[in-house]
Design a protein around this motif. Structure first.
Motif, PDB file in Angstrom:
ATOM      1  N   TYR A   1       0.415   7.299  -5.288  1.00  0.00           N
ATOM      2  CA  TYR A   1       0.554   6.358  -6.385  1.00  0.00           C
ATOM      3  C   TYR A   1       1.151   7.089  -7.582  1.00  0.00           C
ATOM      4  O   TYR A   1       0.682   8.162  -7.939  1.00  0.00           O
ATOM      5  CB  TYR A   1      -0.821   5.793  -6.750  1.00  0.00           C
ATOM      6  N   CYS A   2       2.173   6.526  -8.186  1.00  0.00           N
ATOM      7  CA  CYS A   2       2.796   7.136  -9.359  1.00  0.00           C
ATOM      8  C   CYS A   2       1.964   6.817 -10.594  1.00  0.00           C
ATOM      9  O   CYS A   2       1.577   5.678 -10.815  1.00  0.00           O
ATOM     10  CB  CYS A   2       4.209   6.618  -9.557  1.00  0.00           C
ATOM     11  N   ILE A   3       1.695   7.835 -11.373  1.00  0.00           N
ATOM     12  CA  ILE A   3       0.968   7.671 -12.621  1.00  0.00           C
ATOM     13  C   ILE A   3       1.970   7.786 -13.758  1.00  0.00           C
ATOM     14  O   ILE A   3       2.752   8.725 -13.812  1.00  0.00           O
ATOM     15  CB  ILE A   3      -0.128   8.745 -12.774  1.00  0.00           C
ATOM     16  N   PHE A   4       1.918   6.839 -14.662  1.00  0.00           N
ATOM     17  CA  PHE A   4       2.811   6.855 -15.809  1.00  0.00           C
ATOM     18  C   PHE A   4       2.040   7.365 -17.011  1.00  0.00           C
ATOM     19  O   PHE A   4       0.885   7.002 -17.220  1.00  0.00           O
ATOM     20  CB  PHE A   4       3.353   5.451 -16.081  1.00  0.00           C
TER      21      PHE A   4
ATOM     22  N   ALA B   1       0.830  -1.217   0.000  1.00  0.00           N
ATOM     23  CA  ALA B   1       0.000   0.000   0.000  1.00  0.00           C
ATOM     24  C   ALA B   1       0.861   1.263   0.000  1.00  0.00           C
ATOM     25  O   ALA B   1       0.509   2.271   0.593  1.00  0.00           O
ATOM     26  CB  ALA B   1      -0.979   0.001   1.175  1.00  0.00           C
ATOM     27  N   ARG B   2       2.000   1.173  -0.654  1.00  0.00           N
ATOM     28  CA  ARG B   2       2.915   2.310  -0.778  1.00  0.00           C
ATOM     29  C   ARG B   2       3.506   2.320  -2.172  1.00  0.00           C
ATOM     30  O   ARG B   2       3.614   1.295  -2.820  1.00  0.00           O
ATOM     31  CB  ARG B   2       4.048   2.221   0.236  1.00  0.00           C
ATOM     32  N   SER B   3       3.935   3.481  -2.605  1.00  0.00           N
ATOM     33  CA  SER B   3       4.619   3.594  -3.877  1.00  0.00           C
ATOM     34  C   SER B   3       6.033   3.046  -3.745  1.00  0.00           C
ATOM     35  O   SER B   3       6.775   3.421  -2.840  1.00  0.00           O
ATOM     36  CB  SER B   3       4.688   5.056  -4.330  1.00  0.00           C
ATOM     37  N   ALA B   4       6.403   2.179  -4.647  1.00  0.00           N
ATOM     38  CA  ALA B   4       7.761   1.629  -4.640  1.00  0.00           C
ATOM     39  C   ALA B   4       8.771   2.680  -5.087  1.00  0.00           C
ATOM     40  O   ALA B   4       9.938   2.632  -4.712  1.00  0.00           O
ATOM     41  CB  ALA B   4       7.844   0.424  -5.572  1.00  0.00           C
ATOM     42  N   LEU B   5       8.319   3.656  -5.850  1.00  0.00           N
ATOM     43  CA  LEU B   5       9.232   4.652  -6.403  1.00  0.00           C
ATOM     44  C   LEU B   5       9.436   5.852  -5.494  1.00  0.00           C
ATOM     45  O   LEU B   5      10.506   6.444  -5.472  1.00  0.00           O
ATOM     46  CB  LEU B   5       8.732   5.102  -7.775  1.00  0.00           C
ATOM     47  N   THR B   6       8.410   6.219  -4.734  1.00  0.00           N
ATOM     48  CA  THR B   6       8.519   7.401  -3.873  1.00  0.00           C
ATOM     49  C   THR B   6       8.459   7.074  -2.386  1.00  0.00           C
ATOM     50  O   THR B   6       8.670   7.959  -1.566  1.00  0.00           O
ATOM     51  CB  THR B   6       7.393   8.401  -4.186  1.00  0.00           C
ATOM     52  N   ASN B   7       8.122   5.829  -2.054  1.00  0.00           N
ATOM     53  CA  ASN B   7       7.976   5.380  -0.667  1.00  0.00           C
ATOM     54  C   ASN B   7       6.963   6.225   0.105  1.00  0.00           C
ATOM     55  O   ASN B   7       7.132   6.533   1.271  1.00  0.00           O
ATOM     56  CB  ASN B   7       9.320   5.341   0.062  1.00  0.00           C
TER      57      ASN B   7
END
Length: 105
Positions: A35-38, A25-31
């Motif tokens: 949620y990161c949107i591509f 339940a966390r962003s792997a990229l921003t911790n």
């Protein structure tokens, strides 16, 4: 995700992000819990979602962008489309958006 890509690196990052959200339940990229949107977000749907949360108020939501002209134009078009569609709504339940932006170039 907003847009799917055929680029292997982007596909991998999207998969990594979705898996992290699922298990941690966390962003792997921003911790962060965000949620990161591509790709490019669907601005109109995003505005509609925000307006739905604000629908019980006669409110104006300020939106600030700083970035490329193409992004600013896309968001501004979505704001105009949203605000034009809100004219049929009773005035007591209108959520409109006002766009402020800055472009560097």
């Amino acid at each position: 995700t907003a847009t799917k890509s055929n680029d292997f690196r982007t596909i991998f990052l999207e998969f990594f992000e979705e898996t992290s959200q699922l298990f941690a339940a966390r962003s792997a990229l921003t911790n962060t819990e965000g949620y990161c949107i591509f790709g490019r977000p669907e601005f109109y749907k995003l505005l509609a979602s925000i307006a739905q949360k604000e629908h019980t108020k006669n409110s104006t939501v300020g939106v600030y962008t700083c970035g490329p002209q193409l992004m600013t134009t896309g968001l501004n078009d979505a704001i105009k489309r949203h605000n034009a569609g809100r004219l049929a709504t009773p005035k007591s339940k209108v959520c409109t958006f006002k766009h402020f932006y800055q472009n560097f170039g």
